[in-house]
Design a protein around this motif. Sequence first.
Motif, mmCIF file in Angstrom:
data_model
loop_
_atom_site.group_PDB
_atom_site.id
_atom_site.type_symbol
_atom_site.label_atom_id
_atom_site.label_comp_id
_atom_site.label_asym_id
_atom_site.label_seq_id
_atom_site.Cartn_x
_atom_site.Cartn_y
_atom_site.Cartn_z
ATOM 1 N N GLY A 68 0.806 -1.207 0.000
ATOM 2 C CA GLY A 68 0.000 0.000 0.000
ATOM 3 C C GLY A 68 0.840 1.259 0.000
ATOM 4 O O GLY A 68 0.522 2.246 -0.681
ATOM 5 N N ARG A 71 2.443 1.738 -3.498
ATOM 6 C CA ARG A 71 1.416 2.147 -4.461
ATOM 7 C C ARG A 71 1.110 3.632 -4.335
ATOM 8 O O ARG A 71 1.052 4.354 -5.341
ATOM 9 C CB ARG A 71 0.167 1.309 -4.203
ATOM 10 C CG ARG A 71 -1.014 1.604 -5.085
ATOM 11 C CD ARG A 71 -2.130 0.615 -4.801
ATOM 12 N NE ARG A 71 -3.305 0.897 -5.595
ATOM 13 C CZ ARG A 71 -4.176 -0.020 -5.980
ATOM 14 N NH1 ARG A 71 -4.000 -1.286 -5.642
ATOM 15 N NH2 ARG A 71 -5.238 0.314 -6.699
ATOM 16 N N ALA A 92 -8.184 1.564 -9.329
ATOM 17 C CA ALA A 92 -8.772 1.436 -7.991
ATOM 18 C C ALA A 92 -9.439 0.076 -7.808
ATOM 19 O O ALA A 92 -10.316 -0.074 -6.953
ATOM 20 C CB ALA A 92 -9.774 2.558 -7.745
ATOM 21 N N TYR A 103 -8.725 3.233 -2.137
ATOM 22 C CA TYR A 103 -7.813 3.580 -3.235
ATOM 23 C C TYR A 103 -8.324 4.800 -3.999
ATOM 24 O O TYR A 103 -7.553 5.684 -4.390
ATOM 25 C CB TYR A 103 -7.676 2.403 -4.202
ATOM 26 C CG TYR A 103 -6.926 1.215 -3.647
ATOM 27 C CD1 TYR A 103 -5.754 1.374 -2.914
ATOM 28 C CD2 TYR A 103 -7.375 -0.089 -3.876
ATOM 29 C CE1 TYR A 103 -5.061 0.285 -2.416
ATOM 30 C CE2 TYR A 103 -6.686 -1.184 -3.382
ATOM 31 C CZ TYR A 103 -5.534 -0.985 -2.651
ATOM 32 O OH TYR A 103 -4.852 -2.070 -2.160
#
Length: 320
Positions: A68, A71, A92, A103
């Motif tokens: 995460g 990203r 997403a 996201y």
Amino acid sequence: MVHNINCKSHYTDLIMPLTGILPVLPTPFTESGVDIAAMRRIVRFALDAGVAGVVFPGFASEVEMLTGEERLALLETVSAEVDGRVPVIAGASAATVDDVVAYGRQALALGITQLMIQPPKSIGAGADAVAAFLSASAMQMPDAEFILQNAPAPRGSDLSPEAVLKVVRRVPAVRYVKEETLPAGPAITAILADAPEHLLGVIGGGGARYILDEYDRGACAAMPALEIADLHVALDRNYRAGRGGEARTLYVKSLPLLALQAVYRMRLTKHVLGLRGIIDNPIVRAPTPDLDAMAVRDIERCLQECEVESFGRSNRGSGA
């Protein structure tokens, strides 16, 4: 004759309409993490090639291999480097509505309002379930517009055109469909023939291996990988200007490399970007076939036939 690229002109919102070449950006890795400096070079290469927008993260970004934190850091880098010059489409996709919304809100906080979402296979390929999933996501992100990614099996749900149209009619937040089931052409024709007014266009997938058929059927954009973005931009511009012969010549030049890209995926993309002086190493996290010496020779011969130039170390600029 100028061909009809079907992206509706009634769009009046502040979000830029999506047309042309919208490459999915790869993720550059180091042995210990992600390479932020190389990500900046990747974005600069895309912009210098003249792309109409960029997509991150997507399947070609090895999104499932990112933490995460990685990203978000990479999406922040992409957004900052683009700096509003072209649309950024943020992936997403996730297994749950909560994760899609998480996201999506990260992207919205960066000023990115166009979100590409592939429905999770866990909910099935029925229009009711997909529409419910996307509606629940859209209710929590009213400022976002969705690109419904219809990926083929086994990776995606492989929705029928009829199911896609039912979903689009029930979810006004879906403004585009990325159609990449096989064969994509008839699906694009069927979707556009009965599309509701709020659907602004259908985008081609399949790595641009079928781009001319997709464009002939009215697709408004394409989402290939990045390694020959300059060739794809030239093809797109020739097509839109009615120079079909020139567009086809470029298409034929690209096909041998794209046939190999279908097999070696991100590994080929990164090898070519290395040859073109954009990234320093070809590290791949996702499971992909290795390149042996003969494969490398084949790829390099195909790249020469594409007649694209090296980006070069001298063009790297600051932050390299």
